[in-house]
Design a protein around this motif. Sequence first.
Motif, PDB file in Angstrom:
ATOM      1  N   MET A  13       0.848  -1.194   0.000  1.00  0.00           N
ATOM      2  CA  MET A  13       0.000   0.000   0.000  1.00  0.00           C
ATOM      3  C   MET A  13       0.883   1.243   0.000  1.00  0.00           C
ATOM      4  O   MET A  13       1.822   1.356   0.779  1.00  0.00           O
ATOM      5  CB  MET A  13      -0.914  -0.003   1.232  1.00  0.00           C
ATOM      6  N   ALA A  14       0.558   2.163  -0.908  1.00  0.00           N
ATOM      7  CA  ALA A  14       1.377   3.374  -1.040  1.00  0.00           C
ATOM      8  C   ALA A  14       1.190   4.277   0.177  1.00  0.00           C
ATOM      9  O   ALA A  14       0.083   4.406   0.712  1.00  0.00           O
ATOM     10  CB  ALA A  14       1.015   4.112  -2.298  1.00  0.00           C
ATOM     11  N   ILE A  15       2.310   4.845   0.608  1.00  0.00           N
ATOM     12  CA  ILE A  15       2.275   5.759   1.754  1.00  0.00           C
ATOM     13  C   ILE A  15       2.031   7.182   1.250  1.00  0.00           C
ATOM     14  O   ILE A  15       2.687   7.647   0.311  1.00  0.00           O
ATOM     15  CB  ILE A  15       3.594   5.701   2.551  1.00  0.00           C
ATOM     16  N   ARG A  16       1.092   7.844   1.853  1.00  0.00           N
ATOM     17  CA  ARG A  16       0.810   9.234   1.483  1.00  0.00           C
ATOM     18  C   ARG A  16       1.855  10.148   2.091  1.00  0.00           C
ATOM     19  O   ARG A  16       2.039  10.181   3.303  1.00  0.00           O
ATOM     20  CB  ARG A  16      -0.575   9.628   1.970  1.00  0.00           C
ATOM     21  N   ARG A  17       2.576  10.867   1.222  1.00  0.00           N
ATOM     22  CA  ARG A  17       3.645  11.756   1.677  1.00  0.00           C
ATOM     23  C   ARG A  17       3.113  13.183   1.888  1.00  0.00           C
ATOM     24  O   ARG A  17       2.342  13.690   1.078  1.00  0.00           O
ATOM     25  CB  ARG A  17       4.762  11.814   0.643  1.00  0.00           C
ATOM     26  N   ASN A  18       3.548  13.797   2.935  1.00  0.00           N
ATOM     27  CA  ASN A  18       3.196  15.185   3.219  1.00  0.00           C
ATOM     28  C   ASN A  18       4.310  16.094   2.665  1.00  0.00           C
ATOM     29  O   ASN A  18       5.393  16.174   3.241  1.00  0.00           O
ATOM     30  CB  ASN A  18       3.024  15.394   4.727  1.00  0.00           C
ATOM     31  N   ILE A  19       4.028  16.720   1.540  1.00  0.00           N
ATOM     32  CA  ILE A  19       5.042  17.542   0.859  1.00  0.00           C
ATOM     33  C   ILE A  19       4.659  19.016   1.001  1.00  0.00           C
ATOM     34  O   ILE A  19       3.511  19.406   0.761  1.00  0.00           O
ATOM     35  CB  ILE A  19       5.147  17.159  -0.627  1.00  0.00           C
ATOM     36  N   GLN A  20       5.636  19.845   1.396  1.00  0.00           N
ATOM     37  CA  GLN A  20       5.412  21.277   1.565  1.00  0.00           C
ATOM     38  C   GLN A  20       5.769  22.010   0.257  1.00  0.00           C
ATOM     39  O   GLN A  20       6.887  21.899  -0.219  1.00  0.00           O
ATOM     40  CB  GLN A  20       6.281  21.816   2.709  1.00  0.00           C
ATOM     41  N   TYR A  21       4.790  22.730  -0.301  1.00  0.00           N
ATOM     42  CA  TYR A  21       5.022  23.439  -1.563  1.00  0.00           C
ATOM     43  C   TYR A  21       5.307  24.933  -1.373  1.00  0.00           C
ATOM     44  O   TYR A  21       5.602  25.631  -2.331  1.00  0.00           O
ATOM     45  CB  TYR A  21       3.802  23.286  -2.481  1.00  0.00           C
ATOM     46  N   ILE A  22       5.207  25.372  -0.133  1.00  0.00           N
ATOM     47  CA  ILE A  22       5.379  26.813   0.096  1.00  0.00           C
ATOM     48  C   ILE A  22       6.806  27.181   0.442  1.00  0.00           C
ATOM     49  O   ILE A  22       7.149  28.366   0.538  1.00  0.00           O
ATOM     50  CB  ILE A  22       4.426  27.310   1.200  1.00  0.00           C
ATOM     51  N   ASN A  23       7.671  26.193   0.695  1.00  0.00           N
ATOM     52  CA  ASN A  23       9.071  26.479   1.006  1.00  0.00           C
ATOM     53  C   ASN A  23       9.818  26.786  -0.290  1.00  0.00           C
ATOM     54  O   ASN A  23       9.844  25.958  -1.210  1.00  0.00           O
ATOM     55  CB  ASN A  23       9.708  25.285   1.710  1.00  0.00           C
ATOM     56  N   ARG A  24      10.481  27.955  -0.338  1.00  0.00           N
ATOM     57  CA  ARG A  24      11.048  28.380  -1.618  1.00  0.00           C
ATOM     58  C   ARG A  24      12.503  28.807  -1.511  1.00  0.00           C
ATOM     59  O   ARG A  24      13.196  28.851  -2.509  1.00  0.00           O
ATOM     60  CB  ARG A  24      10.220  29.535  -2.208  1.00  0.00           C
ATOM     61  N   ASP A  25      13.006  29.162  -0.324  1.00  0.00           N
ATOM     62  CA  ASP A  25      14.398  29.575  -0.244  1.00  0.00           C
ATOM     63  C   ASP A  25      15.264  28.434   0.310  1.00  0.00           C
ATOM     64  O   ASP A  25      14.765  27.376   0.707  1.00  0.00           O
ATOM     65  CB  ASP A  25      14.563  30.843   0.590  1.00  0.00           C
ATOM     66  N   PHE A  26      16.574  28.654   0.330  1.00  0.00           N
ATOM     67  CA  PHE A  26      17.523  27.591   0.685  1.00  0.00           C
ATOM     68  C   PHE A  26      17.275  27.069   2.096  1.00  0.00           C
ATOM     69  O   PHE A  26      17.224  25.848   2.330  1.00  0.00           O
ATOM     70  CB  PHE A  26      18.958  28.121   0.549  1.00  0.00           C
ATOM     71  N   THR A  27      17.113  27.944   3.055  1.00  0.00           N
ATOM     72  CA  THR A  27      16.964  27.540   4.447  1.00  0.00           C
ATOM     73  C   THR A  27      15.706  26.695   4.637  1.00  0.00           C
ATOM     74  O   THR A  27      15.731  25.634   5.286  1.00  0.00           O
ATOM     75  CB  THR A  27      16.927  28.771   5.362  1.00  0.00           C
ATOM     76  N   GLU A  28      14.592  27.161   4.049  1.00  0.00           N
ATOM     77  CA  GLU A  28      13.342  26.430   4.210  1.00  0.00           C
ATOM     78  C   GLU A  28      13.367  25.098   3.470  1.00  0.00           C
ATOM     79  O   GLU A  28      12.849  24.082   3.968  1.00  0.00           O
ATOM     80  CB  GLU A  28      12.183  27.296   3.712  1.00  0.00           C
ATOM     81  N   LEU A  29      13.979  25.079   2.273  1.00  0.00           N
ATOM     82  CA  LEU A  29      14.070  23.831   1.527  1.00  0.00           C
ATOM     83  C   LEU A  29      14.954  22.820   2.259  1.00  0.00           C
ATOM     84  O   LEU A  29      14.648  21.614   2.328  1.00  0.00           O
ATOM     85  CB  LEU A  29      14.618  24.101   0.123  1.00  0.00           C
ATOM     86  N   ARG A  30      16.061  23.274   2.838  1.00  0.00           N
ATOM     87  CA  ARG A  30      16.956  22.382   3.580  1.00  0.00           C
ATOM     88  C   ARG A  30      16.230  21.797   4.790  1.00  0.00           C
ATOM     89  O   ARG A  30      16.296  20.573   5.048  1.00  0.00           O
ATOM     90  CB  ARG A  30      18.202  23.158   4.015  1.00  0.00           C
ATOM     91  N   ALA A  31      15.546  22.656   5.519  1.00  0.00           N
ATOM     92  CA  ALA A  31      14.812  22.171   6.698  1.00  0.00           C
ATOM     93  C   ALA A  31      13.709  21.197   6.293  1.00  0.00           C
ATOM     94  O   ALA A  31      13.449  20.197   6.987  1.00  0.00           O
ATOM     95  CB  ALA A  31      14.230  23.353   7.463  1.00  0.00           C
ATOM     96  N   SER A  32      13.051  21.453   5.183  1.00  0.00           N
ATOM     97  CA  SER A  32      11.980  20.572   4.715  1.00  0.00           C
ATOM     98  C   SER A  32      12.519  19.203   4.326  1.00  0.00           C
ATOM     99  O   SER A  32      11.903  18.159   4.621  1.00  0.00           O
ATOM    100  CB  SER A  32      11.259  21.219   3.540  1.00  0.00           C
ATOM    101  N   LEU A  33      13.699  19.175   3.677  1.00  0.00           N
ATOM    102  CA  LEU A  33      14.303  17.898   3.286  1.00  0.00           C
ATOM    103  C   LEU A  33      14.743  17.094   4.509  1.00  0.00           C
ATOM    104  O   LEU A  33      14.579  15.858   4.562  1.00  0.00           O
ATOM    105  CB  LEU A  33      15.489  18.145   2.356  1.00  0.00           C
ATOM    106  N   VAL A  34      15.330  17.768   5.488  1.00  0.00           N
ATOM    107  CA  VAL A  34      15.735  17.088   6.721  1.00  0.00           C
ATOM    108  C   VAL A  34      14.513  16.508   7.415  1.00  0.00           C
ATOM    109  O   VAL A  34      14.508  15.342   7.864  1.00  0.00           O
ATOM    110  CB  VAL A  34      16.506  18.048   7.643  1.00  0.00           C
ATOM    111  N   ASN A  35      13.455  17.305   7.517  1.00  0.00           N
ATOM    112  CA  ASN A  35      12.230  16.827   8.183  1.00  0.00           C
ATOM    113  C   ASN A  35      11.596  15.675   7.408  1.00  0.00           C
ATOM    114  O   ASN A  35      11.084  14.715   7.993  1.00  0.00           O
ATOM    115  CB  ASN A  35      11.246  17.992   8.315  1.00  0.00           C
TER     116      ASN A  35
END
Length: 620
Positions: free
Chosen positions: A1-23
Amino acid sequence: MAIRRNIQYINRDFTELRASLVNYARTYFPTTYNDFSPASPGMMFMEMAAYVGDILSFYLDNQIQETYLQYARQTNNLFELAYMFGYKPNVTQAAAVDLSFYQTLPAVSGSEGYQPDFNYCLFVPGNSTFISNASGSVTFLIEDPVDFSVSSSGDPTEITVYSTAGSVPQYFLLKKTRKAVSATINTIEFSFGNPQQFSTVEISNNNIIGVLDAFDTDGNQWYEVDYLAQDTVFDSIKNTNVNDPNLSQYEGDTPYLLQLKQVQRRFATRFLNKTTLQVQFGSGTNTDTDEEILPNTDNVGLGLPFEVDKLTTAFSPTNFIFTKNYGIAPNNTTITMRYLTGGGVVSNVPQNTITQVYNSNIQFLNYNLPNSSTADAVFGSFAVNNAAAANGGGDGDTDQEIRQNASSNYATQLRNVTQNDYLVRALSMPAKYGMISKAYIEPTKAQNAQSGAAASVLDLYVLSYDNNSKLTNASLALKQNLSTYLSQYRMVNDSINIKDAFIINIGVNFDIIVLPNYNSNEILTKCIVALRDFFAIDKWQINEPIVLRDLYVILDQIEGVQTVKNITISNKNGEALGYSQYAYDVAGATNSNVVYPSLDPMIFEVKYPNTDIQGRVVPL
């Protein structure tokens, strides 16, 4: 069964993208990877992904921003957006100045005394250039020729005595004035082979003002238009009996007749940047019948398959004119194009510095002159000078000016939208087509409107100057030129009636009391001079009232005047006396020390200020 991923589309700069990938890694891969230290390989890949995402977001935001006129910052994008709005940016601003031209003429005796011998008149061709001796050696160009033998209301010639032998004039001095702009003429050639659709060439130079003219090897002129679908241009012809027998009698005040000319050889220009001007030609050939406009009912209403209800459909007149009418393309020829460069802040030269002829074929109008030594003296007397400093030179439109001008241009589309637009257009018509000195516009009065006339009918009242700068009715030729000129800017639902305004000639009489120890005659002269300046006709407009309080204030401010006892405005009329034929009840039109104009558009004029303004010094 496929797992539903929670993806953030509002993160746009380096700091927010890095934190989103770590999380994301900690949430969905808690046992696969746990080393989130800055030196770990996993963090390197996540930071590289964040870095790429940040750059993509930046360029995406920047590209979106550059598509909006109010936010674009790159100059080339601003230029492109301005053209989409119909505005052509200026990459330089040329300084303007009035140039005075002088020459002497020998005196000859005639039936009316000594007069200038106009056989020795000089002619300065149009597009002649003159140079300033100020720093930088700025050149100035005149568009219209200087013909000393012609004097009209729009092109007066001032004549004064230059030298005398005893009491007998020997030479007269002639003076004419022309508008000049800081520009230099440059020439470039473009060779074309087989015709190509919308062929383009480029002119590269600094401070390009625009194209002056273009001719091909067969002598055909190519005309610049705002856009290639524009198939008509303004054309002028000499007002002679051959060109128009009915209007040639008005040659004095209307030396040229304005016409609309349909042209196939045309081109459009646009600035790609501040140093490159692109020239684009048409797409047709000489055999194409591409000057026809073919509206078809299949394209308007009846044949629209995509609309069920035709009653509410919005139509554009350009959408159903299906012709490929964009002019012809150059075909196996060479086009010689002259263009202007110049302007800038350096072109604002001081007064009395434009004194040298740079490039001009000055010549005599009469080639059979009786006296060669006199001709040499007359030719050597030619001089040019600028009595005032040149001004208006600048470095072109700034980014903010491009934004504002493009938005304004899109709103008006160069059309006459308001009544004031018609006034500006009427007063801006070139003087060679006749000079409109005064203009006033208003909706047609109800009592004058024809039955069933629309509310968009406007009455444009105009007046012109005679050779002595006195008000006179516009000639039929001048009105025809004005009608042709306004037709290209008139809204489709506007109707313009061009009429004559009424001229009311007046006289001014005043009484003053002079302070002790002042010369009465001297004070009286100063008062008369002040009133002459106040009533100078170039300061008055149609339907402007006379505020008597202003006259009292002007006279009271003159040193030596103790009291202004009385000021009286009187009507001067009668063609036999040189005045207007119209009488006016000044006393009946005066209320609360204001002389009001009539309901019919009119203008007050002191026609002969030397005699019509009189004053007296009275005792206390």
